[in-house]
Design an enzyme around this catalytic site. Structure first.
Site, PDB file in Angstrom:
ATOM      1  CB  CYS A 115      33.795 -20.939 -12.690  1.00 14.12           C
ATOM      2  SG  CYS A 115      33.405 -22.357 -11.670  1.00 14.12           S
ATOM      3  NE  ARG A 120      29.461 -24.405 -12.150  1.00 17.58           N
ATOM      4  CZ  ARG A 120      29.287 -23.768 -10.977  1.00 17.58           C
ATOM      5  NH1 ARG A 120      30.277 -23.049 -10.485  1.00 17.58           N
ATOM      6  NH2 ARG A 120      28.178 -23.855 -10.321  1.00 17.58           N
ATOM      7  CG  ASP A 306      28.892 -27.171  -3.220  1.00 20.20           C
ATOM      8  OD1 ASP A 306      27.753 -26.686  -3.226  1.00 20.20           O
ATOM      9  OD2 ASP A 306      29.576 -27.315  -4.248  1.00 20.20           O
TER      10      ASP A 306
HETATM   11  C1  EPZ Z   1      24.808 -25.587  -7.875  1.00 21.57           C
HETATM   12  O1  EPZ Z   1      25.471 -25.163  -9.064  1.00 21.57           O
HETATM   13  C2  EPZ Z   1      25.525 -24.874  -6.718  1.00 21.57           C
HETATM   14  N1  EPZ Z   1      25.475 -23.440  -6.927  1.00 21.57           N
HETATM   15  C3  EPZ Z   1      26.984 -25.326  -6.659  1.00 21.57           C
HETATM   16  O2  EPZ Z   1      27.572 -24.754  -5.492  1.00 21.57           O
HETATM   17  C4  EPZ Z   1      27.031 -26.833  -6.503  1.00 21.57           C
HETATM   18  O3  EPZ Z   1      28.368 -27.256  -6.545  1.00 21.57           O
HETATM   19  C5  EPZ Z   1      26.256 -27.502  -7.655  1.00 21.57           C
HETATM   20  O4  EPZ Z   1      24.903 -27.012  -7.695  1.00 21.57           O
HETATM   21  C6  EPZ Z   1      26.191 -29.013  -7.511  1.00 21.57           C
HETATM   22  O5  EPZ Z   1      25.655 -29.372  -6.297  1.00 21.57           O
HETATM   23  C7  EPZ Z   1      24.352 -22.759  -6.591  1.00 21.57           C
HETATM   24  O6  EPZ Z   1      23.350 -23.309  -6.175  1.00 21.57           O
HETATM   25  C8  EPZ Z   1      24.398 -21.279  -6.757  1.00 21.57           C
HETATM   26  P1  EPZ Z   1      24.723 -28.121 -11.579  1.00 21.57           P
HETATM   27  P2  EPZ Z   1      24.843 -25.491 -10.511  1.00 21.57           P
HETATM   28  O7  EPZ Z   1      23.997 -27.491 -12.710  1.00 21.57           O
HETATM   29  O8  EPZ Z   1      23.382 -25.590 -10.429  1.00 21.57           O
HETATM   30  C9  EPZ Z   1      26.722 -30.100 -15.418  1.00 21.57           C
HETATM   31  C10 EPZ Z   1      29.147 -23.559  -4.201  1.00 21.57           C
HETATM   32  O9  EPZ Z   1      30.293 -23.882  -3.861  1.00 21.57           O
HETATM   33  N2  EPZ Z   1      25.718 -29.325 -16.180  1.00 21.57           N
HETATM   34  O10 EPZ Z   1      23.946 -28.990 -10.666  1.00 21.57           O
HETATM   35  O11 EPZ Z   1      25.459 -24.541 -11.452  1.00 21.57           O
HETATM   36  C11 EPZ Z   1      27.730 -29.159 -14.719  1.00 21.57           C
HETATM   37  O12 EPZ Z   1      28.756 -28.764 -15.578  1.00 21.57           O
HETATM   38  C12 EPZ Z   1      28.664 -23.835  -5.642  1.00 21.57           C
HETATM   39  O13 EPZ Z   1      28.322 -23.040  -3.445  1.00 21.57           O
HETATM   40  C13 EPZ Z   1      25.608 -29.538 -17.554  1.00 21.57           C
HETATM   41  O14 EPZ Z   1      26.350 -30.338 -18.120  1.00 21.57           O
HETATM   42  O15 EPZ Z   1      25.454 -26.964 -10.747  1.00 21.57           O
HETATM   43  C14 EPZ Z   1      28.191 -30.017 -13.561  1.00 21.57           C
HETATM   44  O16 EPZ Z   1      29.197 -30.857 -13.984  1.00 21.57           O
HETATM   45  C15 EPZ Z   1      29.757 -24.290  -6.547  1.00 21.57           C
HETATM   46  N3  EPZ Z   1      24.670 -28.830 -18.238  1.00 21.57           N
HETATM   47  C16 EPZ Z   1      26.937 -30.803 -13.196  1.00 21.57           C
HETATM   48  O17 EPZ Z   1      26.075 -30.760 -14.341  1.00 21.57           O
HETATM   49  C17 EPZ Z   1      23.822 -27.930 -17.631  1.00 21.57           C
HETATM   50  O18 EPZ Z   1      23.005 -27.291 -18.297  1.00 21.57           O
HETATM   51  C18 EPZ Z   1      26.176 -30.273 -11.982  1.00 21.57           C
HETATM   52  O19 EPZ Z   1      25.988 -28.899 -12.156  1.00 21.57           O
HETATM   53  C19 EPZ Z   1      23.947 -27.733 -16.241  1.00 21.57           C
HETATM   54  C20 EPZ Z   1      24.906 -28.446 -15.539  1.00 21.57           C
END
Ligand code: EPZ
Length: 420
Positions: A115, A120, A306
């Protein structure tokens, strides 16, 4: 398409009630797929994202009814295959994979894809599923996870940017029905993960350590129906605290959890915005002239990514240099060029934004690019002189329950118009 038209320069005053948390509600709604008994989830915010999740539950065969902030779900009989278009449209829906794999030992969901804020990937989710014995196949835009049976195991879920929130949620949900004990290391500690574990335990799961980097799940044979009230939305709360400071107003938050907001409250105090408890409520107002501060986004309990964009709007008003460093997502500075349209002076240097604050902002037409960027533009528009039109507010409606009505109640001159 709708826009917000904002006439700036009005300090916000009054009380606002914080809604339930979007990021807690989404995985909790998905978790109802783990049982064939009815579940009742309360304080679910009425957002396009939560309505979307309800549609996805129905597309899997569950009955789901959303009314007055309560979702009643009965996933009596479900299929392990989710509609490509539905899942593809909302990243958060990836968290149906864990419950489907846990209950049916198979899950076929479309890959969420990147996105605007970053690539992600879901490699850590898949690593977790594989550690429970699932085979993973990626084909035709789908991820297929399947297992004869799931067996508890230890798995390290730390990645490039630290823990993963939905990855932790997904593996925790799949492990509830696995044989034996699963230990998730480098688990996400976010309050939304804790709230999910509370709901799963109410369904009869055996989870300990949620909220710490080590979560232990002892598998059970079956889960039953349960009722749950979702925690308040800490990101919405942070957004209103910052809006009070940016407009030099005084706002009382009802229903917010101060213990979920420590890093935000700490930075706001440093920047000259006092956040104090008043009974069960929180009150925000400027204590002194705004001051520049440095902010680095980190996994919980650090400063939340966020809230980064909204904080940038505030610091654009603080005379002096503030440095904001984004450590979680690779490209979460889309709001910088739009804030510049309002007169802010911000330069991007690698993962940091150098904010030369203190210039008066003036209204202009701006474009929302993602959920939190749109909230930042609304805050800057309210602090600016003259009129600001924030276009593409469908981004905002994904995560804020009727923000325009709540702001109007606080005295803001804001209205929803058809985009010209
Ligand atoms: C959650 O997303 C939230 N979304 C996001 O909120 C929030 O920004 C994020 O956590 C971090 O706090 C929901 O809960 C629906 P992550 P998530 O997996 O779980 C990398 C909003 O504005 N990563 O914790 O998808 C990833 O690319 C949204 O409400 C990997 O590399 O985020 C990122 O850089 C936006 N491999 C970091 O980890 C994976 O398999 C954190 O992502 C998974 C993630």
């Amino acid at each position: 398409m709708e826009s917000f038209l904002i006439k700036g320069g009005v300090p916000l005053h009054g009380e606002v009630t914080i809604s339930g948390s979007k990021n807690a509600a989404l995985p909790i709604l998905a978790a109802t797929l783990l049982t064939d008994e009815p579940c009742v989830i309360r304080r679910v915010p009425d957002l396009s994202d939560t309505r979307f999740m309800v549609k996805i539950l129905e597309s899997l065969g569950a009955t789901a009814r959303f009314a007055d902030g309560t979702v009643k779900v009965h996933a009596r009989k479900i299929k392990g295959y989710a509609d490509y278009e539905l899942v593809r449209k909302m990243r958060g829906s990836i968290c149906i994979a864990g419950p489907l794999l846990g209950r049916l030992h198979k899950a076929r969901v479309s890959l969420p894809g990147g996105c605007i804020i970053g690539a992600r990937p879901i490699n850590l989710h898949l690593k977790g599923f594989a550690s429970l014995g699932a085979t993973i196949k990626i084909e035709g835009g789908y991820v297929d996870a399947a297992a004869k049976k799931l067996v508890g195991n230890s798995v390290f879920l730390g990645g490039r940017a630290g823990p993963t929130v939905l990855g932790t949620a997904n593996v925790m949900m799949a492990a509830t029905l696995a044989d034996g004990v699963t230990v998730i290391e480098s688990a996400a500690c976010e309050p939304e993960v804790v709230d999910l574990a509370v709901f799963l335990n109410a369904m009869g799961a055996q989870i300990t350590g949620a909220g710490s980097p080590t979560i232990t799940v002892t598998g059970v044979a079956k889960l039953h129906g349960a009722e749950h009230e979702v925690i308040p939305d800490r990101v919405e709360a942070a957004t209103f605290l910052i809006a009070a400071g940016a407009t030099d107003g005084e706002v009382t938050l009802k229903g917010a959890r101060a213990d979920h907001l420590r890093a935000v409250i700490d930075k706001l105090n440093e920047a000259g915005v006092a956040v104090e408890r008043a009974g069960a409520h929180l009150v925000a107002r400027r204590r002194t002239r705004l001051k520049p501060v440095d902010v680095t986004t980190l996994p919980y309990a650090g400063f939340p990514t966020d809230v980064q964009a909204q904080m940038m709007s505030l610091l654009a008003l603080a005379p002096g240099i503030s440095i904001i460093t984004e450590r979680i997502f690779e490209s979460r500075f889309m709001h910088v060029s739009e804030l510049a349209r309002l007169g802010a002076d911000i330069e991007i240097e690698g993962p940091s934004a150098i904010v030369k604050g203190g210039r008066a902002l003036s209204g202009a037409p701006v474009m929302a690019s993602d959920l939190r960027a749109s909230a930042a533009l609304v805050i800057a528009g309210m602090a600016a002189k003259g009129s600001t039109q924030v276009n593409r507010i469908y981004h905002l409606d994904r995560g804020y329950e009727r923000m325009d009505l709540k702001l109007q109640k606080l005295g803001a001159r804001i209205g929803r118009i058809e985009e010209k």
